[in-house]
Motif scaffolding. Structure first.
Motif, PDB file in Angstrom:
ATOM      1  N   TYR A 110       0.577  -1.536  -0.533  1.00 17.30           N
ATOM      2  CA  TYR A 110       0.079  -0.055   0.301  1.00 17.30           C
ATOM      3  C   TYR A 110       0.937   1.746  -0.161  1.00 17.30           C
ATOM      4  CZ  TYR A 110      -3.720  -3.001   1.140  1.00 17.30           C
ATOM      5  OH  TYR A 110      -4.653  -4.145   1.509  1.00 17.30           O
ATOM      6  N   GLY A 111       0.445   2.331  -0.782  1.00 15.11           N
ATOM      7  CA  GLY A 111       0.767   3.199  -0.644  1.00 15.11           C
ATOM      8  C   GLY A 111       1.087   4.856   0.779  1.00 15.11           C
ATOM      9  N   ALA A 112       1.330   4.975   0.915  1.00 15.34           N
ATOM     10  CA  ALA A 112       1.131   5.925   1.827  1.00 15.34           C
ATOM     11  C   ALA A 112       1.708   7.336   1.903  1.00 15.34           C
ATOM     12  CB  ALA A 112       2.232   5.929   3.009  1.00 15.34           C
ATOM     13  N   ALA A 113       1.634   9.013   2.294  1.00 16.61           N
ATOM     14  CA  ALA A 113       1.979  10.364   1.551  1.00 16.61           C
ATOM     15  C   ALA A 113       2.760  10.455   1.650  1.00 16.61           C
ATOM     16  CB  ALA A 113       0.427  11.681   2.238  1.00 16.61           C
ATOM     17  N   ASP A 114       3.233   9.671   2.771  1.00 17.25           N
ATOM     18  CA  ASP A 114       4.800  11.145   3.254  1.00 17.25           C
ATOM     19  C   ASP A 114       5.583  10.250   4.084  1.00 17.25           C
ATOM     20  OD1 ASP A 114       3.879  11.232   5.965  1.00 17.25           O
ATOM     21  OD2 ASP A 114       2.842  13.317   4.797  1.00 17.25           O
ATOM     22  N   ARG A 115       7.190  10.073   4.547  1.00 17.16           N
ATOM     23  CA  ARG A 115       7.711   9.632   4.914  1.00 17.16           C
ATOM     24  C   ARG A 115       7.053   9.368   6.685  1.00 17.16           C
ATOM     25  NH1 ARG A 115      14.358   9.559   4.193  1.00 17.16           N
ATOM     26  NH2 ARG A 115      14.138   8.626   1.473  1.00 17.16           N
ATOM     27  N   GLU A 116       6.351  11.124   6.611  1.00 18.13           N
ATOM     28  CA  GLU A 116       6.423  10.761   8.383  1.00 18.13           C
ATOM     29  C   GLU A 116       5.147  10.384   8.690  1.00 18.13           C
ATOM     30  OE1 GLU A 116       8.144  14.621   7.274  1.00 18.13           O
ATOM     31  OE2 GLU A 116       7.193  13.576   6.062  1.00 18.13           O
ATOM     32  N   SER A 117       4.461   9.531   7.981  1.00 21.16           N
ATOM     33  CA  SER A 117       3.037   8.559   8.196  1.00 21.16           C
ATOM     34  C   SER A 117       3.813   7.079   7.731  1.00 21.16           C
ATOM     35  CB  SER A 117       2.403   8.922   6.995  1.00 21.16           C
ATOM     36  OG  SER A 117       1.218  10.072   6.457  1.00 21.16           O
ATOM     37  N   VAL A 118       4.064   6.987   7.374  1.00 22.31           N
ATOM     38  CA  VAL A 118       5.241   5.949   7.524  1.00 22.31           C
ATOM     39  C   VAL A 118       6.260   5.245   8.556  1.00 22.31           C
ATOM     40  CG1 VAL A 118       7.140   3.745   6.592  1.00 22.31           C
ATOM     41  CG2 VAL A 118       5.769   5.229   4.785  1.00 22.31           C
ATOM     42  N   ASP A 119       6.882   6.285   9.000  1.00 15.57           N
ATOM     43  CA  ASP A 119       7.716   6.265  10.860  1.00 15.57           C
ATOM     44  C   ASP A 119       6.787   6.514  11.398  1.00 15.57           C
ATOM     45  OD1 ASP A 119       9.814   6.470   9.214  1.00 15.57           O
ATOM     46  OD2 ASP A 119       9.833   8.514   9.783  1.00 15.57           O
ATOM     47  N   ALA A 120       5.399   7.475  11.484  1.00 19.92           N
ATOM     48  CA  ALA A 120       4.010   6.975  12.322  1.00 19.92           C
ATOM     49  C   ALA A 120       3.464   5.431  12.608  1.00 19.92           C
ATOM     50  CB  ALA A 120       3.767   8.696  12.617  1.00 19.92           C
ATOM     51  N   LEU A 121       2.795   5.032  10.804  1.00 19.55           N
ATOM     52  CA  LEU A 121       2.377   3.639  11.762  1.00 19.55           C
ATOM     53  C   LEU A 121       3.608   3.089  12.189  1.00 19.55           C
ATOM     54  CD1 LEU A 121       0.275   2.193  10.485  1.00 19.55           C
ATOM     55  CD2 LEU A 121       1.399   1.689   8.496  1.00 19.55           C
ATOM     56  N   ALA A 122       4.617   2.788  11.704  1.00 20.94           N
ATOM     57  CA  ALA A 122       5.671   1.924  11.854  1.00 20.94           C
ATOM     58  C   ALA A 122       6.103   1.674  14.173  1.00 20.94           C
ATOM     59  CB  ALA A 122       7.721   2.153  11.656  1.00 20.94           C
ATOM     60  N   GLU A 123       6.021   3.151  14.286  1.00 23.38           N
ATOM     61  CA  GLU A 123       6.099   3.446  15.585  1.00 23.38           C
ATOM     62  C   GLU A 123       5.193   3.117  16.089  1.00 23.38           C
ATOM     63  OE1 GLU A 123       6.881   6.637  18.305  1.00 23.38           O
ATOM     64  OE2 GLU A 123       7.745   7.241  16.890  1.00 23.38           O
ATOM     65  N   ARG A 124       4.030   3.338  15.957  1.00 20.91           N
ATOM     66  CA  ARG A 124       2.558   2.526  16.145  1.00 20.91           C
ATOM     67  C   ARG A 124       2.568   1.188  16.402  1.00 20.91           C
ATOM     68  NH1 ARG A 124      -3.929   2.803  14.113  1.00 20.91           N
ATOM     69  NH2 ARG A 124      -4.435   2.422  15.982  1.00 20.91           N
ATOM     70  N   LEU A 125       2.648   0.430  15.397  1.00 21.47           N
ATOM     71  CA  LEU A 125       2.761  -0.798  15.058  1.00 21.47           C
ATOM     72  C   LEU A 125       3.698  -1.870  16.364  1.00 21.47           C
ATOM     73  CD1 LEU A 125       2.318  -1.171  11.384  1.00 21.47           C
ATOM     74  CD2 LEU A 125       0.660  -1.843  12.876  1.00 21.47           C
ATOM     75  N   ALA A 126       4.401  -1.145  16.170  1.00 15.27           N
ATOM     76  CA  ALA A 126       6.026  -1.928  16.819  1.00 15.27           C
ATOM     77  C   ALA A 126       6.028  -1.434  18.969  1.00 15.27           C
ATOM     78  CB  ALA A 126       7.295  -1.397  16.729  1.00 15.27           C
ATOM     79  N   SER A 127       4.973  -0.469  18.643  1.00 12.69           N
ATOM     80  CA  SER A 127       4.932  -0.480  19.797  1.00 12.69           C
ATOM     81  C   SER A 127       3.186  -1.278  21.199  1.00 12.69           C
ATOM     82  CB  SER A 127       4.410   1.276  20.596  1.00 12.69           C
ATOM     83  OG  SER A 127       2.709   1.634  19.713  1.00 12.69           O
ATOM     84  N   ASP A 128       2.734  -1.688  19.817  1.00 11.89           N
ATOM     85  CA  ASP A 128       0.905  -2.162  19.990  1.00 11.89           C
ATOM     86  C   ASP A 128       1.705  -4.499  20.026  1.00 11.89           C
ATOM     87  OD1 ASP A 128      -0.161  -0.364  21.521  1.00 11.89           O
ATOM     88  OD2 ASP A 128      -1.967  -0.420  19.527  1.00 11.89           O
ATOM     89  N   GLY A 129       2.296  -4.574  19.788  1.00 12.48           N
ATOM     90  CA  GLY A 129       3.542  -5.459  19.420  1.00 12.48           C
ATOM     91  C   GLY A 129       2.863  -6.107  17.929  1.00 12.48           C
ATOM     92  N   VAL A 130       2.641  -5.473  16.743  1.00  9.28           N
ATOM     93  CA  VAL A 130       2.959  -6.105  15.761  1.00  9.28           C
ATOM     94  C   VAL A 130       3.900  -6.577  15.273  1.00  9.28           C
ATOM     95  CG1 VAL A 130       2.273  -5.494  13.582  1.00  9.28           C
ATOM     96  CG2 VAL A 130       0.916  -4.570  15.512  1.00  9.28           C
TER      97      VAL A 130
END
Length: 312
Positions: free
Chosen positions: A70-90
């Motif tokens: 899937y596409g994301a709008a920008d690097r900030e969106s990618v980094d924020a998603l990665a941080e959120r997923l990792a913090s929830d144990g994904v």
């Protein structure tokens, strides 16, 4: 940072045992353009799409869905998603980084709750593409992907929570309850859907044609060529799009479609469409009837690649 982490569907990557037949199918019958190959991995673009590729095929001893991108709008969106997923144990396959696939870009991969590999990326270079001409019966772009799940309600909740997909419509069965959930990440009616199935697998990948005439010409051409037709031609109620489903040489279901509905998201309210009404499956009444045999043909083989990232 963009409000939604996901903007659109980029590509679907599969691994197959009969690699040469799959390559010939996409190039000679389905109407895609081969844009790169190293002998064990081949990339196919749609002539009307700016995406570097819409399907990737890998040679493998085990048939599997390698990943959905899937596409994301920008690097900030990618980094924020990665941080959120990792913090929830994904489970992340890797941290966000420069991509080594055609077009480059910046992104990362992770496993969804059932073990499929998902990729989210941004800054991928656009491919030079062109306008598909009248009566040219080849795909314009990749439209959507549908995933089979034995626990679809759980999978639906996961994609809503982490990737902010939104429920558009649901097809319901009088005994089974929900059997297909249509999800969007933009005003397109659905970029993905989830189907109830005994096991995890790819249900189908769908390709948008230029219009009704091109859709019918492409469907008829494949039928004349002896490609196994699973279901269609017809027009679904959810999404209001046309459909003809075929099996590729490795038993994956591929769809030609057109005229998928675009929504006003501010005013849209999800519908429940009963499968008891024949127009839910096919408004036109022109397709072969949807029955258990047709459903089983779309179950596909159980995916052998769960919680195991593809090698490339």
């Amino acid at each position: 940072m963009h409000d939604r982490p996901i903007t659109h569907l980029r590509h679907v990557d599969i691994a197959v045992q009969d690699y040469e037949k799959q390559i010939a199918f996409y190039e000679e019958k389905w109407g895609l353009t081969k844009v790169g190959s190293d002998g064990d991995v081949t990339y196919f673009a749609a002539e009307g799409s700016p995406e570097q590729y819409v399907i990737r095929v890998r040679r493998s001893q085990e048939k599997r869905l390698d990943l959905v991108s899937y596409g994301a709008a920008d690097r900030e969106s990618v980094d924020a998603l990665a941080e959120r997923l990792a913090s929830d144990g994904v489970h992340l396959v890797g941290e966000p980084d420069v991509l080594q696939t055609p077009g480059g870009g910046y992104g990362f991969r992770f496993f969804d709750v059932e073990g499929r590999t998902v990729e989210v990326s941004t800054e991928v270079a656009a491919r030079q593409h062109r306008r598909i001409e009248e009566r040219e019966d080849i795909p314009v772009r990749l439209s959507h992907v549908v995933l089979n799940s034995p626990e679809p309600e759980k999978l639906l909740a996961w994609y809503e929570r982490y990737l902010d997909f939104r429920l558009t419509d649901t097809n319901v069965h009088p005994r089974l309850g929900g059997i297909m959930w249509f999800l969007r990440c933009n005003p397109q009616h659905h970029s993905m859907a989830i189907a109830r199935c005994p096991h995890v697998s790819l249900h189908h990948a769908s390709f948008e044609m230029r219009g009704l005439d091109e859709y019918m010409r492409g469907s008829g051409r494949l039928m004349r060529d002896g490609v196994h037709k699973v279901w269609g031609p017809g027009r679904h109620r959810a999404g209001d799009n046309t459909f003809t489903y075929f099996h590729d040489p490795n038993g994956n279901t591929m769809e030609y479609t057109t005229e998928l509905e675009t929504l006003d998201e501010d005013s849209w309210h999800p519908h429940l469409y009963s499968t008891e009404d024949p127009e839910t499956s096919d408004q036109w009444g022109t397709s072969n009837p949807m029955n258990d045999f047709v459903s089983r043909e779309m179950f596909n083989d159980p995916d052998r690649g769960l919680f195991a990232a593809p090698p490339v």
